[in-house]
Scaffold this active site. Sequence first.
Site, PDB file in Angstrom:
ATOM      1  N   LYS A  61       1.040  -1.321  -0.214  1.00  0.00           N
ATOM      2  CA  LYS A  61       0.189  -0.105   0.437  1.00  0.00           C
ATOM      3  C   LYS A  61       0.955   1.010   0.026  1.00  0.00           C
ATOM      4  CE  LYS A  61      -4.375  -1.279   0.352  1.00  0.00           C
ATOM      5  NZ  LYS A  61      -5.257  -1.702  -0.993  1.00  0.00           N
ATOM      6  N   ASP A  95      -7.949   0.390   6.613  1.00  0.00           N
ATOM      7  CA  ASP A  95      -8.200  -0.732   7.298  1.00  0.00           C
ATOM      8  C   ASP A  95      -7.065  -1.129   7.992  1.00  0.00           C
ATOM      9  OD1 ASP A  95     -10.196  -2.861   6.808  1.00  0.00           O
ATOM     10  OD2 ASP A  95      -9.425  -3.747   5.411  1.00  0.00           O
TER      11      ASP A  95
HETATM   12  C1  LIG Z   1      -1.813  -6.558   3.040  1.00  0.00           C
HETATM   13  C2  LIG Z   1      -3.275  -6.348   2.235  1.00  0.00           C
HETATM   14  N1  LIG Z   1      -3.061  -7.038   0.990  1.00  0.00           N
HETATM   15  C3  LIG Z   1      -3.726  -6.784   0.228  1.00  0.00           C
HETATM   16  C4  LIG Z   1      -5.442  -5.474   0.546  1.00  0.00           C
HETATM   17  C5  LIG Z   1      -6.084  -5.739  -0.233  1.00  0.00           C
HETATM   18  O1  LIG Z   1      -5.710  -4.862  -1.593  1.00  0.00           O
HETATM   19  P1  LIG Z   1      -6.954  -4.216  -1.933  1.00  0.00           P
HETATM   20  O2  LIG Z   1      -8.407  -3.678  -1.022  1.00  0.00           O
HETATM   21  O3  LIG Z   1      -6.379  -3.125  -3.160  1.00  0.00           O
HETATM   22  O4  LIG Z   1      -8.291  -5.342  -3.033  1.00  0.00           O
HETATM   23  C6  LIG Z   1      -5.403  -4.971   1.362  1.00  0.00           C
HETATM   24  C7  LIG Z   1      -5.623  -3.842   1.442  1.00  0.00           C
HETATM   25  O5  LIG Z   1      -5.924  -3.146   2.395  1.00  0.00           O
HETATM   26  C8  LIG Z   1      -3.583  -4.707   2.383  1.00  0.00           C
HETATM   27  O6  LIG Z   1      -3.898  -4.168   2.652  1.00  0.00           O
END
Ligand SMILES: Cc1ncc(COP(=O)(O)O)c(C=O)c1O
Length: 402
Positions: free
Chosen positions: A75, A123
């Site tokens: 992110k 989150d």
């Molecule tokens: C560690 C991690 N993996 C995967 C995701 C999923 O990303 P997306 O919401 O763009 O699908 C997030 C989203 O916050 C994340 O923090």
Amino acid sequence: MFLTNSNTDYNTPLDPQDLETLGAEAAAEVERFLSFRENNTETPLVSLSTLAQELGISSIHMKDEGFRLGLGSFKALGGSYAVIRLVLEEASKRLSRTVDVSELHTAEVAAVAKTMTFACATDGNHGRSVAQGAQLVGARAAIFVHSGVSDERVAAIARFGADTIRVEGTYDDSVKNASKVAAERGWTTVSDTTWPGYERIPGLVMQGYTAIIREALRKMPKPPTHVFVQSGVGGIAAAAAGYLAIVLGDQRPVFTVVDPERAACIVESARAGHPVTIPHGEPTVMAMLECYAPSLVAWRILSRVADAFMTVDEEEAVSAMRRLAHPVAGDPAIVAGESGGVGLAGLIKAVTNQETKSALRLDAHARVLVINTEGATDPVKYKEIVGTAPGSILMKGEEAAV
Ligand SMILES: Cc1ncc(COP(=O)(O)O)c(C=O)c1O
């Protein structure tokens, strides 16, 4: 749950704006922006050859985003990049000339940034990135967190000087709240999800993620035949699938999106053939993936260029974390947070089921790319689940070169 893509727009060309957002030119510009970041280094691409052998496939490469820009997750590439782009755009407008990223730390740009506030819901990880970007340019950040976000994660956001605002309810409630307050106060919302009429800024966030795949393709001995990416609102999966489809065309890998069973908004959208909001259920250990409505732009891309959609359950996600922390002999240890190892969990599940294995053609020639999307972004929770502190695993583990 496992579905192959049967949407009516499957394999149709991407929308022109998505082609532009996720194309090679845009991805090269992301890398140029990154070259101006102080703590920028490519994240490791780790080969898990013993595990590949055990699973009967040719290779597994894991891009380890736990090392991204000092933030511990992929992110870091999205929110902070969008903040920088938006500050430069505003500076260009006010100064009536194009202001380049090389001027980011000039007094003129700083004076503009000081007047801007960036808001988002999170989150945990996206908010940390927006806060980091705002601090870097000298702007303000207001980060909205729902009741399920741990105190550790909120503290990590506040360390970047951001205001954190607790909101009742789920991630989706915090998204609504953030954009409402931002609109009232004249702040700029930098969301990682999209809704009708709000696409451009989340598009920039997704554009930032293309760096992961660009770096991976450069390092892999051969391009992957298969990719498994976990999804929350679908942003990273769409960025990866879209970029791969654009740069590899017919040679693109078989792309599988992996959702948590308890928050499977992308899988349910695939089943319905259109984006759907699912009811809130029990919380999932895959906290960063706990989203109940897909990003509309992500869905527009995935419905065209994702080949399959699947879920993993709580135990499968935790087992992938533990397996990465304590690997079979020969493979290096990797610190994967609760949502980090979910793509790998999807691969392990798919390859151990005869039906999905053959549907995806996961045979001895398969070269699989997965992404560890986060390290131990909540170290307390990590130790609770894995039984070992992240620091001691890293000391034992080697960042294996490819
Ligand atoms: C560690 C991690 N993996 C995967 C995701 C999923 O990303 P997306 O919401 O763009 O699908 C997030 C989203 O916050 C994340 O923090």
